[in-house]
Motif scaffolding. Sequence first.
Motif, PDB file in Angstrom:
ATOM      1  N   SER A  13       5.876   6.394   0.214  1.00 12.29           N
ATOM      2  CA  SER A  13       5.294   6.410   1.569  1.00 12.29           C
ATOM      3  C   SER A  13       5.218   5.009   2.185  1.00 12.29           C
ATOM      4  O   SER A  13       5.437   3.989   1.520  1.00 12.29           O
ATOM      5  CB  SER A  13       3.878   6.988   1.488  1.00 12.29           C
ATOM      6  N   VAL A  14       4.817   4.993   3.445  1.00 13.06           N
ATOM      7  CA  VAL A  14       4.537   3.716   4.122  1.00 13.06           C
ATOM      8  C   VAL A  14       3.463   2.944   3.353  1.00 13.06           C
ATOM      9  O   VAL A  14       3.513   1.715   3.242  1.00 13.06           O
ATOM     10  CB  VAL A  14       4.078   3.979   5.573  1.00 13.06           C
ATOM     11  N   CYS A  15       2.499   3.661   2.797  1.00 12.99           N
ATOM     12  CA  CYS A  15       1.440   3.021   2.005  1.00 12.99           C
ATOM     13  C   CYS A  15       2.050   2.315   0.785  1.00 12.99           C
ATOM     14  O   CYS A  15       1.686   1.170   0.464  1.00 12.99           O
ATOM     15  CB  CYS A  15       0.450   4.098   1.557  1.00 12.99           C
ATOM     16  N   ASP A  16       3.001   2.958   0.134  1.00 11.21           N
ATOM     17  CA  ASP A  16       3.685   2.337  -1.018  1.00 11.21           C
ATOM     18  C   ASP A  16       4.471   1.104  -0.566  1.00 11.21           C
ATOM     19  O   ASP A  16       4.531   0.097  -1.275  1.00 11.21           O
ATOM     20  CB  ASP A  16       4.631   3.343  -1.677  1.00 11.21           C
ATOM     21  N   TYR A  17       5.091   1.205   0.603  1.00 11.26           N
ATOM     22  CA  TYR A  17       5.858   0.077   1.165  1.00 11.26           C
ATOM     23  C   TYR A  17       4.930  -1.123   1.385  1.00 11.26           C
ATOM     24  O   TYR A  17       5.229  -2.250   0.974  1.00 11.26           O
ATOM     25  CB  TYR A  17       6.491   0.541   2.473  1.00 11.26           C
ATOM     26  N   ALA A  18       3.770  -0.870   2.029  1.00 11.28           N
ATOM     27  CA  ALA A  18       2.812  -1.958   2.301  1.00 11.28           C
ATOM     28  C   ALA A  18       2.311  -2.562   0.997  1.00 11.28           C
ATOM     29  O   ALA A  18       2.183  -3.782   0.869  1.00 11.28           O
ATOM     30  CB  ALA A  18       1.650  -1.427   3.136  1.00 11.28           C
ATOM     31  N   ALA A  19       2.022  -1.691   0.015  1.00 13.24           N
ATOM     32  CA  ALA A  19       1.502  -2.195  -1.258  1.00 13.24           C
ATOM     33  C   ALA A  19       2.541  -3.036  -1.979  1.00 13.24           C
ATOM     34  O   ALA A  19       2.229  -4.087  -2.553  1.00 13.24           O
ATOM     35  CB  ALA A  19       1.057  -1.018  -2.127  1.00 13.24           C
ATOM     36  N   ALA A  20       3.799  -2.607  -1.933  1.00 13.62           N
ATOM     37  CA  ALA A  20       4.856  -3.363  -2.626  1.00 13.62           C
ATOM     38  C   ALA A  20       5.051  -4.725  -1.979  1.00 13.62           C
ATOM     39  O   ALA A  20       5.371  -5.711  -2.663  1.00 13.62           O
ATOM     40  CB  ALA A  20       6.159  -2.567  -2.599  1.00 13.62           C
ATOM     41  N   LEU A  21       4.859  -4.812  -0.678  1.00 10.66           N
ATOM     42  CA  LEU A  21       5.016  -6.100   0.011  1.00 10.66           C
ATOM     43  C   LEU A  21       3.736  -6.940  -0.080  1.00 10.66           C
ATOM     44  O   LEU A  21       3.761  -8.138   0.190  1.00 10.66           O
ATOM     45  CB  LEU A  21       5.388  -5.883   1.482  1.00 10.66           C
ATOM     46  N   GLY A  22       2.615  -6.310  -0.434  1.00 10.54           N
ATOM     47  CA  GLY A  22       1.354  -7.040  -0.559  1.00 10.54           C
ATOM     48  C   GLY A  22       0.796  -7.518   0.762  1.00 10.54           C
ATOM     49  O   GLY A  22       0.020  -8.477   0.812  1.00 10.54           O
ATOM     50  N   LEU A  23       1.185  -6.845   1.844  1.00 10.70           N
ATOM     51  CA  LEU A  23       0.718  -7.287   3.162  1.00 10.70           C
ATOM     52  C   LEU A  23      -0.630  -6.650   3.501  1.00 10.70           C
ATOM     53  O   LEU A  23      -0.808  -5.448   3.292  1.00 10.70           O
ATOM     54  CB  LEU A  23       1.725  -6.883   4.245  1.00 10.70           C
ATOM     55  N   PRO A  24      -1.579  -7.439   4.040  1.00 12.01           N
ATOM     56  CA  PRO A  24      -2.818  -6.826   4.544  1.00 12.01           C
ATOM     57  C   PRO A  24      -2.526  -5.997   5.775  1.00 12.01           C
ATOM     58  O   PRO A  24      -1.494  -6.174   6.427  1.00 12.01           O
ATOM     59  CB  PRO A  24      -3.702  -8.027   4.883  1.00 12.01           C
ATOM     60  N   LEU A  25      -3.458  -5.100   6.087  1.00 12.28           N
ATOM     61  CA  LEU A  25      -3.232  -4.148   7.175  1.00 12.28           C
ATOM     62  C   LEU A  25      -4.070  -4.451   8.412  1.00 12.28           C
ATOM     63  O   LEU A  25      -5.200  -4.914   8.312  1.00 12.28           O
ATOM     64  CB  LEU A  25      -3.615  -2.731   6.721  1.00 12.28           C
TER      65      LEU A  25
END
Length: 238
Positions: A139-151
């Motif tokens: 998911s998009v959540c997995d994408y954000a977590a893999a990049l380590g970017l804050p939201l």
Amino acid sequence: MPPTPTDREPPPLRGCLVTGTDTGVGKTIVAAAIAAALRADGVRVAACKPVVTGVDEPDPSGAPADHELLAACTGQTPGDVTAATFGAAVSPHLAAADAGTPLDPDALLQNARAVAATADVLVAEGVGGLLVPLTPQWSVCDYAAALGLPLVVVARPGLGTINHTCLTVTVARAAGLRVRGIVLNPWPPAPTAMERDNARTIAALTGVRVWTLAQVVGLTPDALAAAAAAWPIGDWIA
Ligand SMILES: Nc1ncnc2c1ncn2[C@@H]1O[C@H](COP(=O)(O)OP(=O)(O)OP(=O)(O)O)[C@@H](O)[C@H]1O
Ligand SMILES: [Mg+2]
């Protein structure tokens, strides 16, 4: 033994990922405003969006496609902002399956890191909300977590937003993501008592500061940068 280059984690990215409680809540406008404000301050900023769907179904208001507006605010080309576009306005996993070109998580992450390497700050836009599948399992959540970017979370001001925003923050935190800011958009010129209470209640329930974005006229980089002037963007990208 010290790690060899291949053992090393990729370096952390500086920037943020703009997600939302739904499709059409204003992620592109907020991401573009953040990017335009940074660029106006002389920061080298690049934008990326893993997938843009619906390019054959232009916005009825005449607003540019996501990768076009983001590119206009950073100085990239639209093709630099996204490596994957699909015609139909459907979830990325379905658009890619229908096109016979399933998305590859590693390729999407590699692309984001390559874009980030061209600048000092990366502003990424998610697709739809956090649990939207990019592949059937990722998911998009997995994408954000893999990049380590804050939201930064974009949400609507009106009825229903407390639930949608708190759900999004809960899912983000369960995945280990940091939520740096919430933006209610479009914030009306004369907010109702409920809308003002929504902002206060979301802040109290999540512990995240809530900001607003009013209607931006023109959607030029200058207008978007001006609209973002009050936001603590330095804290969001740290
Ligand atoms: N503050 C604003 N000022 C002017 N127009 C806005 C504003 N917020 C949203 N819009 C318009 O509303 C529509 C939806 O906004 P936007 O494209 O930013 O949403 P999104 O969350 O990025 O949607 P998607 O899920 O398709 O990526 C667009 O036409 C956009 O131009
Ligand atoms: Mg968008």
